[in-house]
Write an enzyme that holds these catalytic residues in place. Structure first.
Site, mmCIF file in Angstrom:
data_model
loop_
_atom_site.group_PDB
_atom_site.id
_atom_site.type_symbol
_atom_site.label_atom_id
_atom_site.label_comp_id
_atom_site.label_asym_id
_atom_site.label_seq_id
_atom_site.Cartn_x
_atom_site.Cartn_y
_atom_site.Cartn_z
ATOM 1 N N SER A 141 -16.071 52.416 5.405
ATOM 2 C CA SER A 141 -16.957 51.350 5.866
ATOM 3 C C SER A 141 -16.866 51.193 7.378
ATOM 4 C CB SER A 141 -16.633 50.049 5.131
ATOM 5 O OG SER A 141 -17.564 49.038 5.439
ATOM 6 N N ASP A 290 -23.374 49.673 9.922
ATOM 7 C CA ASP A 290 -22.037 50.269 9.946
ATOM 8 C C ASP A 290 -22.095 51.700 9.409
ATOM 9 O OD1 ASP A 290 -22.418 49.675 7.253
ATOM 10 O OD2 ASP A 290 -20.408 48.901 6.936
ATOM 11 N N ASP A 292 -21.394 53.438 6.786
ATOM 12 C CA ASP A 292 -21.963 53.788 5.470
ATOM 13 C C ASP A 292 -23.230 52.997 5.169
ATOM 14 O OD1 ASP A 292 -20.382 51.436 5.123
ATOM 15 O OD2 ASP A 292 -20.252 51.791 2.974
ATOM 16 N N ASP A 294 -24.152 49.889 4.688
ATOM 17 C CA ASP A 294 -24.315 48.812 3.711
ATOM 18 C C ASP A 294 -24.290 47.439 4.387
ATOM 19 O OD1 ASP A 294 -21.595 48.702 4.290
ATOM 20 O OD2 ASP A 294 -20.941 48.615 2.208
#
Length: 556
Positions: A141, A290, A292, A294
């Site tokens: 993340s 960010d 990834d 999400d």
């Protein structure tokens, strides 16, 4: 087996990865202990930790062990024996993803894996589209570049909730040998998912549109922070006619995050490159996802200056816009549900209830929101879900936070307000005037290593036994999620949350403080929320809370 024995078993393994072998040979005693004193924790969200050699690190062997345990869980379901996999830009992410695919294939499990990095919500959509039994996302993340991680999903595209994660954990714990796990990376059971699938996902994203906007004059600056949003977000916005300016230096898939000082949209350092471009072109909105993709961070140009929105503010704005515009078009469902968490601003609940939505509160972690979304299928309508850490979900065709949806909606919102010659800051002020000035902040106490873990445990024990008292503020309720109980002056009642080491103190003026050890980083998180009749009053109260808490932490 103690940490020295574990270390010796690794250093003596002849086929050990040469990079890891070199790292082991250079370790001092303290480093050996930290790398081997425990097996890296597989929590309710999977694994996240430093990359490197050892059982307490993320490496190809700990990934294989976790995947073998997960594969046993998948096989126990006796369903389709299919798993989807994706990954972000981090060092080793693609290699870890392929190795996980190889381990699953060796167990007779069919795998759908992305050819290139793709967002976490994209992975959730893959699980649902290919009718998989579960999914794996290789990502850490927003953590710094030295970290990587491994998130696991159920058949609905939702991260495993505790009762399911516990089953996987039990399977993993029975695997003692890290080095004799079979894998087949060239198996015919491994299917590659290429960019042709992008359009299918993006067509679903486009269904969240509320307003049909003819004019789109605003300039949107976007950065994926070198991560998985890069191949997806600009294409989406351009296809919709928005004027998007990607930060080209941060569009590069770079595991070292070379063109940004931070990979975390919660930190203002992450916006430096995008903000510089925005000032150069007179951009109206800065959008940062960010690694990834999400979570979404936002800066808004208002009266010539750029203003940073918190995750709580972005979520509140989005909810208010979605509900008010759907109401204007007669699209509000009578049995609509809004989901929030116990560390997210109370403004979410106030807004939702003003539109007659049912509000349910969960613990931190979008897996709990995903679980609730599944629970209302057939009886209620999912409308919105959010948590304070920059994550939201507008349409639950995926079951995790989706920054791609969030970007789309922020662009629509800003454009809609521009037609009225207003900005999102004007809209935020409208919301505050209607519902009250809610102000939040999170203090992060970074405490790494063995000693850090002990310090976090001792602080939680202290506040569990000694209330978090604020001068001239009366405590009216305490939620102890670990003990599963709520205290009020009238007595103690059961608390219906999954067991977690979380404490929440409520004060009579409507403010609260939550203490929670992070499940993904070596830190104690302290969340504070206050409300005032004016912004200045709320900010003054919050500053008093911060000073009190910081003073207490210094004394304990």
């Amino acid at each position: 087996m103690d940490y020295i024995q574990k270390y010796q078993s690794w250093v003596n393994y002849e086929a050990l990865d040469s990079t890891l072998k070199t790292e082991l040979l250079q370790m001092n005693d303290a480093q050996k202990e930290d790398a081997f004193y425990v097996d890296i924790e597989f929590g309710t969200g999977g694994i996240r930790g430093l990359m490197g050699a050892g059982t307490n690190r993320v490496n190809v062997y700990t990934i294989m062990r976790a995947t073998l345990g997960f594969s046993r869980y998948i096989l126990s379901l006796k369903r389709h024996k299919k798993v989807a996999i994706s990954y972000d830009n981090r060092l080793n992410s693609s290699a870890f993803a392929l190795r996980a695919a190889g381990v699953l294939a060796a167990q007779g499990i069919e795998v759908y894996i992305t050819k290139n990095l793709r967002p976490t919500p994209y992975l959730s959509y893959m699980v649902r589209t290919f009718d998989c039994d579960g999914g794996i996302m290789i990502t850490a993340s927003h953590n710094p570049k030295a970290y990587n991680g491994y998130k696991v999903y159920d058949e609905t595209g939702c991260q495993l909730v505790p009762r399911l994660a516990d089953i996987v954990i039990q399977e993993i714990q029975t695997i003692e040998d890290y080095f004799q796990i079979p894998f087949d990376e060239s198996s015919p059971l491994i299917h590659w998912v290429d960019e042709a699938f992008d359009q299918q996902y993006l067509e679903q994203v486009k269904t969240i549109q509320i307003e049909k906007l003819d004019k789109k004059p605003l300039k949107f600056v976007y950065s994926p922070l070198h991560g998985a949003g890069g191949p997806i977000v600009p294409n989406l916005l351009k296809s919709l006619g928005y004027d998007v300016y990607p930060v080209e230096s941060q569009m590069v898939n770079d595991p070292n995050f070379g063109a940004t000082a931070s990979s975390n949209p919660e930190e203002k350092l992450a916006y430096e490159g995008a903000l510089a471009l925005a000032k150069q072109i007179q951009g109206d909105l800065v959008l940062v996802t960010d690694p990834d993709a999400d979570r979404l961070g936002v800066m808004v140009k208002h009266q010539g200056k750029y203003h940073f929105l918190s995750g709580n503010q972005t979520a509140s704005l989005t909810l208010y816009y979605v509900l008010s515009r759907k109401q204007a078009h007669g699209l509000l469902p009578k049995n609509g549900y809004v989901f929030t968490t116990n560390v997210t601003t109370p403004l979410i609940e106030k807004i939702a209830k003003s539109f007659d939505m049912t509000v349910e509160t969960t613990l931190t972690g979008f897996k709990f929101i995903g679980e609730k979304a599944k629970a209302i299928e057939g009886s209620g309508v999912y409308v919105f879900g959010c948590e304070e850490s920059y994550g939201s979900l507008i349409s639950d065709f995926v079951r995790d936070k989706d920054a791609v949806q969030a970007v789309y909606m922020l662009c629509e919102m800003a454009t809609f307000m521009a037609e009225k010659h207003q900005t999102l800051i004007d809209l935020m002020n409208t919301v505050y005037e209607q519902y009250g000035y809610f102000v939040e902040e999170t203090l992060n106490l970074n405490l790494s290593g063995i000693e850090g873990k002990k310090r976090i445990e001792s602080l939680m024990t202290y506040f569990r036994n000694n209330r978090l008292s604020i001068k001239n503020k009366e405590i009216v309720q305490i939620d102890d999620v670990l003990k599963q109980q709520t205290w009020r002056k009238t007595g103690v009642e059961p608390l219906n949350y999954p067991v977690s080491n979380v404490l929440k103190f409520y004060y009579r003026d409507g403010s609260w403080i939550v203490l929670r050890p992070s499940g993904t980083e070596p830190k104690l998180k302290i969340y504070m929320s206050v409300v005032g009749q004016t912004k200045a009053m709320a900010e003054e109260t919050l500053e008093n809370y911060k000073l009190t808490v910081q003073g207490l932490l210094g004394q304990i």
